[in-house]
Design an enzyme around this catalytic site. Structure first.
Site, PDB file in Angstrom:
ATOM      1  N   LYS A 193     -11.664   4.760 -10.223  1.00  0.00           N
ATOM      2  CA  LYS A 193     -10.271   4.327 -10.427  1.00  0.00           C
ATOM      3  C   LYS A 193     -10.231   2.886 -10.916  1.00  0.00           C
ATOM      4  CE  LYS A 193      -8.472   7.614  -7.037  1.00  0.00           C
ATOM      5  NZ  LYS A 193      -8.028   7.892  -5.662  1.00  0.00           N
TER       6      LYS A 193
ATOM      7  N   ASP B 201       0.493   7.002  -5.421  1.00  0.00           N
ATOM      8  CA  ASP B 201      -0.125   8.299  -5.101  1.00  0.00           C
ATOM      9  C   ASP B 201       0.939   9.388  -4.940  1.00  0.00           C
ATOM     10  OD1 ASP B 201      -2.907   8.689  -4.953  1.00  0.00           O
ATOM     11  OD2 ASP B 201      -3.068   7.469  -3.144  1.00  0.00           O
TER      12      ASP B 201
ATOM     13  N   GLN C 135      -7.066   4.966  -0.030  1.00  0.00           N
ATOM     14  CA  GLN C 135      -7.939   6.115  -0.284  1.00  0.00           C
ATOM     15  C   GLN C 135      -8.069   6.953   0.982  1.00  0.00           C
ATOM     16  OE1 GLN C 135      -9.115   6.891  -3.331  1.00  0.00           O
ATOM     17  NE2 GLN C 135     -10.095   8.755  -2.579  1.00  0.00           N
TER      18      GLN C 135
END
Ligand code: GUN
Length: 287
Positions: A53, A120, A97
């Site tokens: 990422k 997200d 994460q």
């Protein structure tokens, strides 16, 4: 006839070009999109995802910050860091994460992220907005799948979409987004009886169960669109999906490979959401 391979890397490149263009335009207005990534613990898959990422951020001119903690970090320390990032005007997107170590309440952490920085798309506010069709940050993997279908001119309208897996990250939102596109959606999961009765009836089959190569060619409707979200290791330790690609490609009409299918699109949509978050701060005049 063997299936058409949906090339996730090529499609990701196509979308990344236009996102990079928007990053340049924002920079001309004095705005550099910024993403903060919080990584907790030593999970090696998570470390790999985070590295990928951040590398993509760098390639696209997006500012990225990594905040790393050992797995003994206290929940309050994490929440304080999120408060700080929520108030940091150089940060437009915040990503924690997952999975988080045991002992940390994942939903508390996610709910602390400002919905305006929730790139997200995991915050209940964004999930709710998605469900009722309002503008929202959409979860990156399901959104990436939708973009792949669009790129291939596959219209889900009226089609029977079968989703295997009911996670909050992939399965549940993937079904919602396909429903929004007028598909008829069936959710299957680990308790589903007679799974193949459903998979053999799927015009669009999305496998997100996390079980190596467990769907075979004869479980698939001839000509179906098969999207493989799995990221597993086979007996030989080789990266593979939930679909047994070698047999499935002879039955499916379209199929995504692993790697090089859904993965690159997930990261692309994260970049898209980060740039969208940055753009919105200008539109709302809250820079
Ligand atoms: N873990 C597995 N997939 C994801 C994802 O898309 N976002 C985050 N934050 N964690 C994940």
């Amino acid at each position: 006839m063997p299936a058409r391979i949906i090339d996730g890397k090529k499609i990701a490149k196509h979308y990344r070009n236009s996102i990079t263009e928007e990053v340049k335009q924002l920079k001309q207005k004095g705005m550099v999109p910024g993403l903060a990534v919080i990584l907790v613990g030593e999970n090696s898959a998570s470390q790999t995802y985070v590295r990928m990422k951040r590398k993509t951020c760098e390639e696209m001119g997006i500012h990225s910050v990594l905040i790393q903690y050992g797995d003994q970090v206290g929940q309050n320390e994490l929440l304080d860091k999120i408060d700080q990032l929520n108030n940091d005007s150089s940060i437009h997107g915040i990503l924690v994460q997952l999975p988080l170590p045991e002992g940390i309440q994942t939903e508390k952490v996610i709910e602390r992220i400002s919905p305006d920085k929730d790139v997200d798309g995991f915050h209940p506010i964004n999930i709710g907005r998605m469900m009722i069709g309002e503008d929202a940050f959409l979860p990156c993997t399901p959104y990436g799948i939708l973009k792949m279908l669009q790129y291939e001119n596959i219209d889900p309208s009226g089609k029977h979409a079968v989703i295997i897996g009911r996670s909050n990250i992939v399965g549940k939102p993937a079904g919602q987004l396909l429903l929004r596109e007028n598909a008829t959606v069936t959710y299957c999961h680990s308790k589903t009886e007679n799974l193949t009765a459903y998979t053999r009836n799927a015009d669009i089959l999305i496998a997100a169960a996390g079980r190596a190569k467990f769907i075979h060619g004869n479980d698939i409707k001839p000509g179906a669109v098969v999207i493989d979200v799995g990221m597993n290791r086979d007996e030989a330790g080789v990266l593979c999906g939930d679909i047994d690609f070698d047999s499935a490609k002879n039955t499916a009409g379209y199929i995504t490979p692993v790697p090089g299918g859904v993965g690159p699109m997930t990261i692309t949509m994260l970049m898209y959401n980060t740039v969208k978050a940055a753009r919105k701060t200008i539109e709302n005049g809250i820079q």
